[in-house]
Design an enzyme around this catalytic site. Structure first.
Site, mmCIF file in Angstrom:
data_model
loop_
_atom_site.group_PDB
_atom_site.id
_atom_site.type_symbol
_atom_site.label_atom_id
_atom_site.label_comp_id
_atom_site.label_asym_id
_atom_site.label_seq_id
_atom_site.Cartn_x
_atom_site.Cartn_y
_atom_site.Cartn_z
ATOM 1 N N TYR A 127 0.872 -1.186 0.000
ATOM 2 C CA TYR A 127 0.000 0.000 0.000
ATOM 3 C C TYR A 127 0.894 1.216 0.000
ATOM 4 C CZ TYR A 127 -3.269 3.524 1.823
ATOM 5 O OH TYR A 127 -4.031 4.649 2.008
ATOM 6 N N ASP A 176 9.416 2.763 -0.886
ATOM 7 C CA ASP A 176 8.440 3.456 -0.053
ATOM 8 C C ASP A 176 8.772 3.119 1.403
ATOM 9 O OD1 ASP A 176 6.374 4.450 1.380
ATOM 10 O OD2 ASP A 176 4.780 3.492 0.212
ATOM 11 N N LYS A 180 5.564 9.229 8.598
ATOM 12 C CA LYS A 180 5.432 8.682 9.952
ATOM 13 C C LYS A 180 6.528 9.176 10.901
ATOM 14 C CE LYS A 180 2.710 4.733 8.364
ATOM 15 N NZ LYS A 180 1.344 4.873 8.847
HETATM 16 N N1 HOZ Z 1 -2.334 3.814 6.793
HETATM 17 C C1 HOZ Z 1 -2.784 3.014 7.905
HETATM 18 C C2 HOZ Z 1 -3.083 1.657 7.434
HETATM 19 N N2 HOZ Z 1 -1.919 0.943 7.076
HETATM 20 C C3 HOZ Z 1 -3.988 3.606 8.569
HETATM 21 C C4 HOZ Z 1 -3.667 4.903 9.172
HETATM 22 C C5 HOZ Z 1 -4.712 5.435 10.127
HETATM 23 O O1 HOZ Z 1 -5.851 5.022 10.144
HETATM 24 O O2 HOZ Z 1 -4.338 6.323 10.869
#
Ligand code: HOZ
Length: 428
Positions: A143, A238, A266
């Site tokens: 993803y 990524d 992050k």
């Molecule tokens: N991108 C996250 C899933 N892999 C979710 C991030 C969120 O809900 O804060």
């Protein structure tokens, strides 16, 4: 007693689709009421009923130094006094660019943005602009945020273009994205042999973390580097999830492979909205205002986010940070696997740095999205809810990786293992 989580969830659903601002938070895969979080400190979060949980979501990765680290909070408070956003360059942006370059030398130049989605979307546009090619390759189960080109699932065959995996994505867009199986070396070699001169870039999570944790093989990573190099395609790592999470110098240092571009997010924002894309200076020269690939953002390089990021990057460079983080994560994973197996529950675990995977019902560690599909979702659900009842919060989906912070001291890991032992003993 009124359950404020339930109350707030029900009311939120009237004003916010599904009651949440990011789908996985709605507990759709596990059912039940999401916890609305009021505050967080160190290794713990508190919900709206003021109930404390040991937290293994860590804001989905950023909280590597623990929630609300006093030094990060103090730095942000101080800088906030001088203004929240200027829409003009600041010294902090230069400092963080230099710091990231020092830690990841492959990033000769970078551009700051506000989210991982922006970073990957911009990196792809840049790769296309630089190579003057349209086709991109991504891998099943990886993803990379929610931009149109990347919300694509595999087509019917290896060299068939993907299909949109979300409503609202024109099939025409997905026609430019090839989706290949993770860890499949033949698929890469074959694709490059047949259409290498059309491929702008390959984007890959160098440890996949969005189909739970799935590690790549060395051969897979080496093949990606060799094929992209041979055919003039851009290799994008990524590292939004893995950057400064799996090792101080990122997944690229573990694999010993230098990508052309890297995306980060992050951890580099220390809990604030900050992300970046960067890499080879000759490629970055195609970005506006130097080149003709456009990208911009009012809040890009926001001074508060940069300050939180800089302080976080300072803390993670302190002595033995990654040794402690890795040891805590390994202790948790080994303990969970042993205790589950003692009670006859089929659990395997794996980890890298401060990132982990727990797999229910698999005989071997997963290598691909297809392997992950064989996980036992029902067992995971039982485990998730029973642990939540014991005040331990894991990610509410069997397809998410988990995270440990430096604040997860032995007492928290031991408590988690004691609770898990009770939970496994009761599970069927
Ligand atoms: N991108 C996250 C899933 N892999 C979710 C991030 C969120 O809900 O804060």
């Amino acid at each position: 007693m009124t359950d404020r989580n339930e109350l707030l969830f029900n009311e939120s659903k009237q004003y916010i689709p599904g009651g949440v601002n990011s789908p996985v938070r709605a507990f759709g895969s596990v059912g039940g009421i999401p916890r609305f979080i009021r505050r967080a400190k160190g290794a713990c979060i508190w919900d709206e009923n003021d109930r404390r949980y040991i937290d293994y979501v860590c804001s989905w990765g950023p909280a590597i130094v623990g929630h609300a680290h006093p030094e990060v909070i103090k730095a942000v408070q101080e800088v906030a006094e001088s203004g929240l956003s200027f829409g003009a360059p600041t010294e902090g942006e230069l400092l963080i660019a230099k710091e990231i370059h020092k830690l990841m030398p492959s990033i000769e130049q970078l551009r700051l943005v506000s989210s991982g989605t922006e970073a990957t979307m911009s990196a792809i546009r840049l790769a296309r602009g630089f190579t003057k090619r349209d086709t991109i390759i991504k891998f099943e189960g990886c993803y990379h945020g929610h931009s149109d080109s990347l919300l694509v699932k595999a087509g019917s065959g290896l060299l068939t273009f993907g299909n949109p995996s979300s409503g609202g994505v024109p099939a025409d867009f997905s026609r430019h994205t090839l989706v290949l199986p993770y860890n499949n070396v033949d698929a890469i070699s074959k694709t490059f042999a047949e259409m290498g001169n059309q491929i702008a870039c390959v984007i890959v999570e160098p440890f996949a973390g969005n189909m739970n944790l799935v590690k790549p093989t060395a051969e897979f990573m080496q093949t990606l580097r060799a094929c992209t190099q041979q055919h003039g395609a851009v290799l994008i790592f990524d590292e939004v999830m893995t950057g400064f999470r799996v090792a101080l110098n990122g997944a690229q240092s573990i694999h010993g492979i230098t990508p052309d571009l890297t995306t980060l997010g992050k951890v580099i924002g220390g809990g604030m909205p900050l992300a970046a894309f960067g890499g080879r200076a000759d490629i970055m020269a195609s970005i506006s205002p130097l080149g003709n690939v456009y990208q911009a953002g009012t809040l890009s390089g926001n001074p508060l986010a940069v300050t939180a990021g800089l302080k976080t990057l300072e803390i993670i460079q302190r002595e033995h940070f990654y040794e402690h983080l890795t040891a805590a994560t390994e202790k948790l994973m080994q303990g969970l696997q042993e205790k589950a197996q003692q009670h006859g529950i089929p659990v395997l675990t794996d980890s890298v740095g401060g990132m982990f995977g727990i797999y229910f019902g698999l005989e071997n560690l997963p290598q691909s999205y297809a392997d992950m599909q064989k996980c036992d979702g029902e067992l995971f659900k039982q485990f998730f809810h029973a642990m939540l009842e014991e005040d331990v919060a894991f990610a509410p989906s069997p397809f998410e990786a988990g995270f440990v912070s430096i604040a997860h001291k032995d007492e928290f890991i031991n408590t988690t293992l004691e609770k898990a032992e009770m939970v496994f003993a009761k599970m069927k």
